[in-house]
Enzyme design. Sequence first.
Site, short mmCIF file in Angstrom:
data_model
loop_
_atom_site.label_atom_id
_atom_site.label_comp_id
_atom_site.label_asym_id
_atom_site.label_seq_id
_atom_site.Cartn_x
_atom_site.Cartn_y
_atom_site.Cartn_z
N ASP A 90 73.29 62.86 25.64
CA ASP A 90 73.84 62.09 26.75
C ASP A 90 73.66 62.75 28.12
OD1 ASP A 90 75.70 63.97 25.60
OD2 ASP A 90 77.26 63.15 26.90
N GLU A 137 78.47 64.00 24.35
CA GLU A 137 78.99 65.39 24.39
C GLU A 137 79.86 65.60 25.62
OE1 GLU A 137 80.01 69.17 25.09
OE2 GLU A 137 78.59 68.28 26.49
ZN LIG Z 1 77.54 69.36 30.49
ZN LIG Z 2 75.70 70.28 28.14
#
Ligand SMILES: [Zn+2]
Ligand SMILES: [Zn+2]
Length: 386
Positions: free
Chosen positions: A80, A137
Amino acid sequence: MPVKNRFAEMQDEITRWRRDIHENPEILFETHRTSALVAEKLSAFGCDEVVTGIGRTGVVGVIKGNGSSNKVIGLRADMDALPITEATGVDYASKTAGAMHACGHDGHTAMLLGAARYLAETRNFDGTVVVIFQPAEEGGGGGKEMCDDGLMERFGVQEVYGMHNWPGQPLGSFAIRPGAFFAAADHLEITVTGKGGHAAKPHETVDPTVCAAQILTALQTIASRNADPVSQIVVSICSFETSSHSFNVIPSSVHMMGTVRTLSPENRDMAEQRIVEIANGVAAAMGATVDVHYKRNYPVMVNHDEQTEFAADVARAVAGECADAPLVMGGEDFAFMLEERPGAYILVGNGDTAPVHHPEYNFNDDAIPAGCSWWAEIVERRMPLN
Ligand SMILES: [Zn+2]
Ligand SMILES: [Zn+2]
């Protein structure tokens, strides 16, 4: 042993994948294009199994080595991007306004794809590799969602490894530490409610701004007066918004948002408790009411001793040395995977670049051979063919 020659050969191609992903950043769980690209490549490489839709947009590839052992190692990358407007000026810059690969997850995805291709070509290991590509994440807990979908059990993962590029660390070098490595990263919201009114008649109001300002100041004592000074803790209020946007209206409420970063369960519990006590105590003293929401987000990311030592040995084999990494007060979703299985997380140097989460940051493609070689060596050394 330096980087594997195969990755030096593949660097241009992996760089093209990386820049393609960079140009098309996707945020949190919305990694639809990236996930499709990853799944398509894993299939083309000849992975034995490619599974999509784990943890919403997560992708998993399975590669069986030559040999008959039941060992299974998981290798994890994140996919991401961040809600940042890119300012690198590179010709493959983000085509999406307000989205950018400012943490190098484009590089992580491309490097793990490169390693997967090599491992599927050579199969020079005795066991099974599970390559894990996670969404979200950056605060969304995509790794946790993959674990909640049964990632470890379904693929029989026994150990899991992760990697992050690190600006300021020499290009292609490695750094790691055993034990607590990245901080627990929690979310904090405080709403103070008073009684609004005319700014010239403050005595007829209960001013929530003055109250919230005192709460904000008092929260600073958690780090300076409640935590053991040799421990590490951050309590930051990052947003402070009143319900009034005028020169002469005292608002009825103030909303604050922030984050708490800790490296021990004791400090985490203490910070949550003190925030509630301080907010309620100060509000009571000022005649206001308060509502505190403390959300435990990512736990402390703890590297396991044995796997950390092994990961450092592999790094030394690839790069000649492996440095002791400093503690990081940032959070890392990989913490959830390391809670489920033993493993280790390593930093690969991005050289002298802007820091991550900065609009001028860019992943350094010259780190690719080192990063890919580390992945491949983890597999070949942990599950050697006899
Ligand atoms: Zn980051
Ligand atoms: Zn990262």
